[in-house]
Design a protein around this motif. Structure first.
Motif, PDB file in Angstrom:
ATOM      1  N   UNK A  47       0.825  -1.212   0.000  1.00 46.74           N
ATOM      2  CA  UNK A  47       0.000   0.000   0.000  1.00 46.74           C
ATOM      3  C   UNK A  47       0.862   1.267   0.000  1.00 46.74           C
ATOM      4  N   UNK A  48       1.951   1.242   0.757  1.00 46.18           N
ATOM      5  CA  UNK A  48       2.869   2.388   0.801  1.00 46.18           C
ATOM      6  C   UNK A  48       3.568   2.525  -0.548  1.00 46.18           C
ATOM      7  N   UNK A  49       4.033   1.422  -1.080  1.00 51.45           N
ATOM      8  CA  UNK A  49       4.715   1.443  -2.379  1.00 51.45           C
ATOM      9  C   UNK A  49       3.794   2.038  -3.443  1.00 51.45           C
ATOM     10  N   UNK A  50       2.530   1.677  -3.407  1.00 48.73           N
ATOM     11  CA  UNK A  50       1.560   2.192  -4.379  1.00 48.73           C
ATOM     12  C   UNK A  50       1.342   3.696  -4.213  1.00 48.73           C
ATOM     13  N   UNK A  51       1.195   4.165  -2.979  1.00 45.23           N
ATOM     14  CA  UNK A  51       1.016   5.605  -2.738  1.00 45.23           C
ATOM     15  C   UNK A  51       2.243   6.396  -3.184  1.00 45.23           C
ATOM     16  N   UNK A  52       3.420   5.879  -2.890  1.00 40.88           N
ATOM     17  CA  UNK A  52       4.652   6.580  -3.274  1.00 40.88           C
ATOM     18  C   UNK A  52       4.816   6.590  -4.786  1.00 40.88           C
ATOM     19  N   UNK A  53       4.394   5.538  -5.457  1.00 40.85           N
ATOM     20  CA  UNK A  53       4.440   5.527  -6.921  1.00 40.85           C
ATOM     21  C   UNK A  53       3.524   6.618  -7.485  1.00 40.85           C
ATOM     22  N   UNK A  54       2.360   6.802  -6.883  1.00 41.12           N
ATOM     23  CA  UNK A  54       1.449   7.869  -7.319  1.00 41.12           C
ATOM     24  C   UNK A  54       2.076   9.236  -7.064  1.00 41.12           C
ATOM     25  N   UNK A 108      -5.507   2.321   1.890  1.00 42.65           N
ATOM     26  CA  UNK A 108      -4.476   3.328   2.160  1.00 42.65           C
ATOM     27  C   UNK A 108      -4.753   4.559   1.296  1.00 42.65           C
ATOM     28  N   UNK A 109      -4.906   5.719   1.928  1.00 44.39           N
ATOM     29  CA  UNK A 109      -5.242   6.940   1.198  1.00 44.39           C
ATOM     30  C   UNK A 109      -4.207   8.051   1.400  1.00 44.39           C
ATOM     31  N   UNK A 110      -3.192   7.792   2.203  1.00 45.24           N
ATOM     32  CA  UNK A 110      -2.148   8.789   2.425  1.00 45.24           C
ATOM     33  C   UNK A 110      -0.986   8.186   3.175  1.00 45.24           C
ATOM     34  N   UNK A 111       0.151   8.863   3.077  1.00 47.48           N
ATOM     35  CA  UNK A 111       1.334   8.388   3.785  1.00 47.48           C
ATOM     36  C   UNK A 111       2.282   9.546   4.025  1.00 47.48           C
ATOM     37  N   UNK A 112       3.237   9.292   4.881  1.00 50.11           N
ATOM     38  CA  UNK A 112       4.288  10.262   5.158  1.00 50.11           C
ATOM     39  C   UNK A 112       5.371   9.607   5.980  1.00 50.11           C
ATOM     40  N   UNK A 157       8.083  12.149   1.616  1.00 55.02           N
ATOM     41  CA  UNK A 157       7.053  11.336   1.002  1.00 55.02           C
ATOM     42  C   UNK A 157       5.651  11.553   1.576  1.00 55.02           C
ATOM     43  N   UNK A 158       5.324  12.793   1.904  1.00 60.74           N
ATOM     44  CA  UNK A 158       3.976  13.115   2.383  1.00 60.74           C
ATOM     45  C   UNK A 158       3.044  13.199   1.174  1.00 60.74           C
ATOM     46  N   UNK A 159       1.985  12.405   1.225  1.00 60.11           N
ATOM     47  CA  UNK A 159       1.067  12.344   0.088  1.00 60.11           C
ATOM     48  C   UNK A 159      -0.320  11.932   0.569  1.00 60.11           C
ATOM     49  N   UNK A 160      -1.324  12.642   0.079  1.00 61.48           N
ATOM     50  CA  UNK A 160      -2.719  12.292   0.307  1.00 61.48           C
ATOM     51  C   UNK A 160      -3.352  12.073  -1.062  1.00 61.48           C
ATOM     52  N   UNK A 161      -4.018  10.943  -1.235  1.00 62.97           N
ATOM     53  CA  UNK A 161      -4.706  10.662  -2.487  1.00 62.97           C
ATOM     54  C   UNK A 161      -5.662  11.815  -2.806  1.00 62.97           C
ATOM     55  N   UNK A 162      -5.658  12.302  -4.044  1.00 62.39           N
ATOM     56  CA  UNK A 162      -6.487  13.464  -4.402  1.00 62.39           C
ATOM     57  C   UNK A 162      -7.970  13.314  -4.054  1.00 62.39           C
ATOM     58  N   UNK A 163      -8.498  12.105  -4.073  1.00 61.94           N
ATOM     59  CA  UNK A 163      -9.920  11.919  -3.770  1.00 61.94           C
ATOM     60  C   UNK A 163     -10.231  12.043  -2.280  1.00 61.94           C
TER      61      UNK A 163
END
Length: 160
Positions: free
Chosen positions: A13-20, A59-63, A77-83
């Motif tokens: 899930x983290x790998x996917x968020x970071x790829x986005x 998983x919708x966000x990470x940091x 690597x702070x990221x929140x899915x746009x939706x």
């Protein structure tokens, strides 16, 4: 309802968020201005990695924070899915990351972000981060902003 928990940087899930996140940043900046650190290569002792999950456990966000061993850390690597943006998840994530960093002896956090990421800059400013000069390993870059926040009022207290 959302939850924020610690997670391995290698979790799919983290790998996917970071790829986005990488895809998003690659659209905004040239490769030389993208500072994409592979968190899976860091020891767990030097890394705080957190994930935000929704009610369905998606998983919708990470940091992350990379701890430097000298009382400083770097937000990465702070990221929140746009939706899922607009729900104060970034603020909650930063607070959770900062609390964990403080509990692990980190008194000062630094970060590098891009000048085109206005929402991220606003988030950091609203959360007490101020502008500063580039810090190692970075060099000045017209597409980067460097920021810092003291997690304790008096750094000397953090080392006692």
């Amino acid at each position: 309802m959302y939850s924020i928990t610690s997670e391995s940087a290698a979790h799919p899930d983290i790998v996917s968020l970071i790829a986005a996140l990488d895809a998003y940043q690659s659209e905004l900046y040239p490769a030389e201005s993208n500072h994409l650190l592979d968190l899976t290569q860091l020891s767990t002792d030097s890394l705080i990695m957190m994930v935000i999950r929704d009610r369905q456990l998606n998983a919708v966000g990470c940091g992350a924070i990379v701890l430097n061993g000298d009382g400083t850390g770097e937000m990465k690597r702070v990221y929140i899915d746009p939706t899922h943006r607009g729900q104060q998840l970034g603020e909650k994530l930063l607070a959770a990351l900062e609390d964990e960093a403080l509990s692990r002896g980190c008194h000062t956090l630094r970060l590098e972000t891009g000048i085109k990421q206005h929402a991220a800059v606003r988030l950091y400013e609203n959360h007490g981060y101020g502008l500063r000069e580039a810090f190692a390993p970075y060099v000045a870059d017209p597409l980067s902003l460097f920021m810092e926040k003291a997690l304790v009022a008096d750094v000397r207290l953090a080392v006692l």
